[in-house]
Design a protein around this motif. Sequence first.
Motif, PDB file in Angstrom:
ATOM      1  N   TYR A  31       0.812  -1.217   0.000  1.00  0.00           N
ATOM      2  CA  TYR A  31       0.000   0.000   0.000  1.00  0.00           C
ATOM      3  C   TYR A  31       0.841   1.262   0.000  1.00  0.00           C
ATOM      4  O   TYR A  31       0.587   2.192   0.768  1.00  0.00           O
ATOM      5  CB  TYR A  31      -0.948   0.004   1.203  1.00  0.00           C
ATOM      6  N   ARG A  32       1.859   1.278  -0.811  1.00  0.00           N
ATOM      7  CA  ARG A  32       2.632   2.506  -0.989  1.00  0.00           C
ATOM      8  C   ARG A  32       3.280   2.474  -2.358  1.00  0.00           C
ATOM      9  O   ARG A  32       3.414   1.423  -2.978  1.00  0.00           O
ATOM     10  CB  ARG A  32       3.695   2.670   0.102  1.00  0.00           C
ATOM     11  N   TRP A  33       3.699   3.638  -2.831  1.00  0.00           N
ATOM     12  CA  TRP A  33       4.340   3.734  -4.127  1.00  0.00           C
ATOM     13  C   TRP A  33       5.736   3.141  -4.054  1.00  0.00           C
ATOM     14  O   TRP A  33       6.500   3.426  -3.128  1.00  0.00           O
ATOM     15  CB  TRP A  33       4.434   5.196  -4.560  1.00  0.00           C
ATOM     16  N   LEU A  34       6.069   2.309  -5.045  1.00  0.00           N
ATOM     17  CA  LEU A  34       7.421   1.758  -5.173  1.00  0.00           C
ATOM     18  C   LEU A  34       8.093   2.481  -6.325  1.00  0.00           C
ATOM     19  O   LEU A  34       7.695   2.345  -7.476  1.00  0.00           O
ATOM     20  CB  LEU A  34       7.371   0.247  -5.436  1.00  0.00           C
ATOM     21  N   GLN A  35       9.125   3.263  -6.013  1.00  0.00           N
ATOM     22  CA  GLN A  35       9.734   4.141  -6.996  1.00  0.00           C
ATOM     23  C   GLN A  35      11.033   3.537  -7.514  1.00  0.00           C
ATOM     24  O   GLN A  35      11.838   3.040  -6.736  1.00  0.00           O
ATOM     25  CB  GLN A  35      10.025   5.510  -6.369  1.00  0.00           C
ATOM     26  N   GLY A  36      11.213   3.627  -8.809  1.00  0.00           N
ATOM     27  CA  GLY A  36      12.462   3.187  -9.409  1.00  0.00           C
ATOM     28  C   GLY A  36      12.608   1.679  -9.357  1.00  0.00           C
ATOM     29  O   GLY A  36      11.647   0.917  -9.306  1.00  0.00           O
ATOM     30  N   TYR A  37      13.885   1.231  -9.374  1.00  0.00           N
ATOM     31  CA  TYR A  37      14.218  -0.181  -9.292  1.00  0.00           C
ATOM     32  C   TYR A  37      15.064  -0.375  -8.049  1.00  0.00           C
ATOM     33  O   TYR A  37      15.986   0.403  -7.789  1.00  0.00           O
ATOM     34  CB  TYR A  37      14.984  -0.646 -10.533  1.00  0.00           C
ATOM     35  N   GLY A  38      14.786  -1.382  -7.283  1.00  0.00           N
ATOM     36  CA  GLY A  38      15.582  -1.573  -6.084  1.00  0.00           C
ATOM     37  C   GLY A  38      15.044  -2.703  -5.243  1.00  0.00           C
ATOM     38  O   GLY A  38      14.391  -3.617  -5.745  1.00  0.00           O
ATOM     39  N   THR A  39      15.324  -2.637  -3.962  1.00  0.00           N
ATOM     40  CA  THR A  39      14.971  -3.678  -3.020  1.00  0.00           C
ATOM     41  C   THR A  39      14.003  -3.113  -1.989  1.00  0.00           C
ATOM     42  O   THR A  39      14.270  -2.071  -1.397  1.00  0.00           O
ATOM     43  CB  THR A  39      16.223  -4.212  -2.303  1.00  0.00           C
ATOM     44  N   TRP A  40      12.905  -3.786  -1.805  1.00  0.00           N
ATOM     45  CA  TRP A  40      11.939  -3.409  -0.786  1.00  0.00           C
ATOM     46  C   TRP A  40      11.723  -4.603   0.122  1.00  0.00           C
ATOM     47  O   TRP A  40      11.564  -5.735  -0.353  1.00  0.00           O
ATOM     48  CB  TRP A  40      10.612  -3.007  -1.408  1.00  0.00           C
TER      49      TRP A  40
END
Length: 818
Positions: free
Chosen positions: A250-259
């Motif tokens: 439930y949040r914006w995932l920006q770009g490319y990376g690790t969450w």
Amino acid sequence: MTVTQCWWRRCDGDNDGDTVLVAARHGAETPPSSHRPGAGRWPRCHCRGAGAVAAVWWCRCHSVSRRHGQGVTVTVPWPQCRGVTAEVSLVVSRCRGASRPRRAGAADTVRAAGPVPRSLPPGAGAPPAGEGAQGALRNPPRERLVPGDPLRVVGGGGDPPGLPSPSDTENEEEEEEEKEEEGDSDEESEVVEGEDGGDTEDDTDDADDADDATDGTDDVDDSTDDTEDEEDGGEGGDEAPPGPFYFPCYRWLQGYGTWELAEGTAKTPAQERHPLLQRLRRRHLAQQRRRYRLSHFAPGLPWALPLGTPPDPDLSYSLPKAAAFYLRGSSANLEAKLRGFLDRPVPWQSLGELARVFCCFHTPATEYVLQHWQDDAFFGAQYLSGVNPVLLRRCARLPPNFPITPPHGGTQPRPRHHPPARDGGEEGNIYLADYGVLEGLPTVQIEGRPSYVAAPLCLLHQRPDGQLLPLAIQLSQHPGPQAPIFLPGDPPWVWALAKAWVRSAEFHVHEGLTHLLRAHLLGEVYALATLRHLPPPHPLFKLLVPHTRYTVHIATLARRFLLNPGGVFDQAVALGRRGLLQLVARGLRALPYAALVLPWDLRRRGVTRTRCYHFADDARRIWAAIRSFVKGIVQHYYPCDAAVRADHELQAWVGEIFRRGFLGRRSSGVPSSLGSIRALVTFVTMIIYSCSAHHAATNSGQFELGAFMPNLPAAMREPPPSTKAPLTEPQFLAALPAMSTTAHILAVLWVLRNEPLDMRPLGCYPEQHFTEAPPRRLIRAFRRRLAAISRRIRRRNAGLALPYPYLDPPAVENSVAI
């Protein structure tokens, strides 16, 4: 949240482990009708714009004799797939980009972070040959996740901006946290450990719950939702597989990376046992405190985001909400411009001209105001069912600065040296509205002409039939020859002008204190403290975050367009920006905690038995429903008072609200820490009520009651009258705001009406932050109780000449969003 992509094991009955990709149209509630055991391939998801991946499921196929859903909870309305047991391993709720919404593509992978002891069945880790990965997460993990394990979503291109690298050592994280705490301590004053603040009168809250317990008795149980899955006794001894497991985002995932996403079960810090998850909570909060900083906006006001902070995609309006907001303002200004009102800083020539302002936006309520604005009964009714229904208090004794002497044979109260109880004070039918908070505040010049504001006193009397009528008005806090006491028997336009001055004072107190301070400025502190000190797995975060939606964004817009130098307040409101900020600071210094807790406030003001008090009737029921819901959630996660005291995240959250929202004032009675379940329930109920029902009551009716300007003038052009000399209609109109001022204010009030687009009513939680069964049952019970309250309000409103719909639950938004 609807499911747009799923990995499903094909169930042919042979248990061969084949896997197929099932894709549903974005926004669809069910998958394609062709989904059935043994079916081949399904069309791929094409999710354009709004979201990429709503959910990813892996299913393990057991024997054909096991019914689908046995032993697990199926949370989306997918068709029954006979012969399989659905085992949810992952749910990614929303994947959005900030400036460019993107779908998860071929560069994205999903892997588990931490120990995972068991494996998925062979073949469950990849789609069938020929199936691409666009629109779905690629390469599912080879391990099966267990409850409590976090999820790491990995994409090419490195870590997203501002997110700590997963390769950081624990020592580096601790150093960052220590620096962050040192930075906070440099800015903050010493934390004062105040009294609990919630243990004194909560027993009466329990009584309120009991009084309203019948609100939901006539509702039909949602048996489909509440029925638990029953176990099939055909295969005794089989252990049901673990699951389902959810990983809310439930949040914006920006770009490319690790969450990194923790599994969705709500846990307090004491319940979080895994060291990796404990470290994940600390890292998340350190990153949130760097992301959302607080600073002074103006002396004596609650802290806020620093001016110039770039828009945050997680806090900003959605596209429909933003478009509607700006289009409403443009349409109102355009009509005022076309009618020539914005460019005419001159008095109104007649009341008929006033009636034609924004005639395209008239409603039945505005027509009622137009017909009855001079009636004493309507003047008094607005204290009970208007936009500022929290000011009126019972007058047990006349104030010394209001020396009223009744005319012979009248029904006015006796002089102040006589016991007011003989005139009905003990029975509670004499009331006082005191606007002393406005005394001495500076005003501004509007269109080159000075503007004025008074600090009146207004005495009212309630008749046995429920009508609240004004008895006397004094337009100053200091009695004397220059401050006559106006009475209903004075010349008509003199009495009308005295009431207009009271209504002008009502405008300033309502906009500055009841609306701006208590709903917007404090609501922003509640929202930012929740984001800065409660991690997503915390049960209070899951409970409160729906009630912070868009709150920070609308507060930022208010500082940008209304409270900025030269903004709307400087152009059209008598106090202007400078006077308004002084008013808010003065109001915050005098604001007690008891005024924020509705049952305490009603008793404090002595209005618990006031008749025809529609605001109090509706607000009490909504407060009781919210409190019952909050109490169930809190008691589920906190078994005792010691658990509340031991929750350091909770205590940091409360402490920041006390320091940043109420500026550390011990005299306010606001708790700086919480030591019991009852105190926590009261505090959280107060926040949810303030951000939903209180804001709806003070915001929704602004345009309807203010569209006819004499009923709610924002700036008086003449000083308060010092005599009772008769007046004419042109003289009355000359004291009211000019045409241009009226058009500016009405355009703002039209924009601030509740926006139906992207509006989430109270109790509507489409984002499923809680994944466990008990909180979800409490949410359903909360909705049923609100539905019963709504039916009761609508039955009452059907018999009213001027309905009071502002606290009808479908019209109450979850958060301060407008």
